[in-house]
Design a protein around this motif. Sequence first.
Motif: not given
Length: 260
Positions: A77-83, A93-113
């Motif tokens: 909860a105290k962590c923010v997305p990094n670069v 958002r830039r590539y029309p056919d882009f999928t990100l599969i994450t094993q992480n459960v921290d939610g930081l990818h979604e927090k980064a948009g």
Amino acid sequence: MTPGDPVAELAGRMKSGPRITVLTGAGVSAASGVPTFRGPLGLWRNYAPEQLATPEAFRRDPKLVWEWYNWRRELIAKCVPNVAHTVLAAWSRRYPDFTLITQNVDGLHEKAGTINVVRFHGSIWEVLCWRRCPSSPERWWDESVPLPNIPPSCPYCHGLLRPGVVWFGESIGSSVLDRSYEAVKCDLFLTVGTSAVVHPAASLVAEASSLGAFTVEINPEATPSSGAVDLAIQGRAEVVLPSVESLLKNQEFEIRDSRS
Ligand code: BV8
């Protein structure tokens, strides 16, 4: 672009706007302060994740397992997305056919948009009734930090809640598997920040390769995937990904930004 520079080679393969799928692991969140599982900080009270992240451990001692998750929730909860997260979000958002599969459960990818995220192992911010009582939803979002009670109770049946993650010995959700096996049909598959020891996530690289994808690994250390990928870039995600992005930006090319 110096010849033989792996970062430049990756940027060069991205400029045509290929179908891209990225698999991430705990290494992508390391720079945000989230301990990796199998690194020096991976232990909690001398327990390894494989000892706690199982239905058997939960059945045996739900309080202990929830103390571990509560500790992780408070830390995350105290962590923010990094670069690394923000570059992947921009690419999503830039590539029309882009999928990100994450094993992480921290939610930081979604927090980064990041859009179109496949949460392969679920989310530490989701909960569900341990016995799936009929009046409770399949799962729901709960960001309470700290948890009001440990272990927390189901508000519908007053039984136990469980974290909305996939434990060892549990199957990956069928819709998640479907989306993932669709996404490996891509031109470029990047595996970033994962030790490639947990299956079936670790098998996605080979799956993508067998279907013709050019595969790239970004990791400061060698993994069981390193010898199988087409391009292994030895480096930290928060260094390599922005380096690729700056090359892409300097090449002044536009991908149809259909998602702005
Ligand atoms: C299943 C959620 C069917 C919970 C997690 C085939 C072969 C062998 C074993 C199996 C197999 N099939 C199934 C298994 C059993 C098991 C498994 O894989 N065991 C392993 C340990 C041997 N798999 C399962 O049980 C899966 N279910 O297959 O269902 C089934 C059913 C019954 C029986 C058999 C099969 C379910 C697995 C899901 C487990 N849940 N997490 C929670 O988080 O609490 S897994 C856990 O490990 C996390 O999700 C994590 O994401 C995942 C993988 O770890 P990594 O992300 O890679 O993190 P790690 O610390 O290991 O590595 C970090 C990496 O980052 C390192 O390489 C490091 O060098 C790098 N790094 C560090 N800093 C940086 C960096 N990289 C870049 N930049 C940096 N700055």
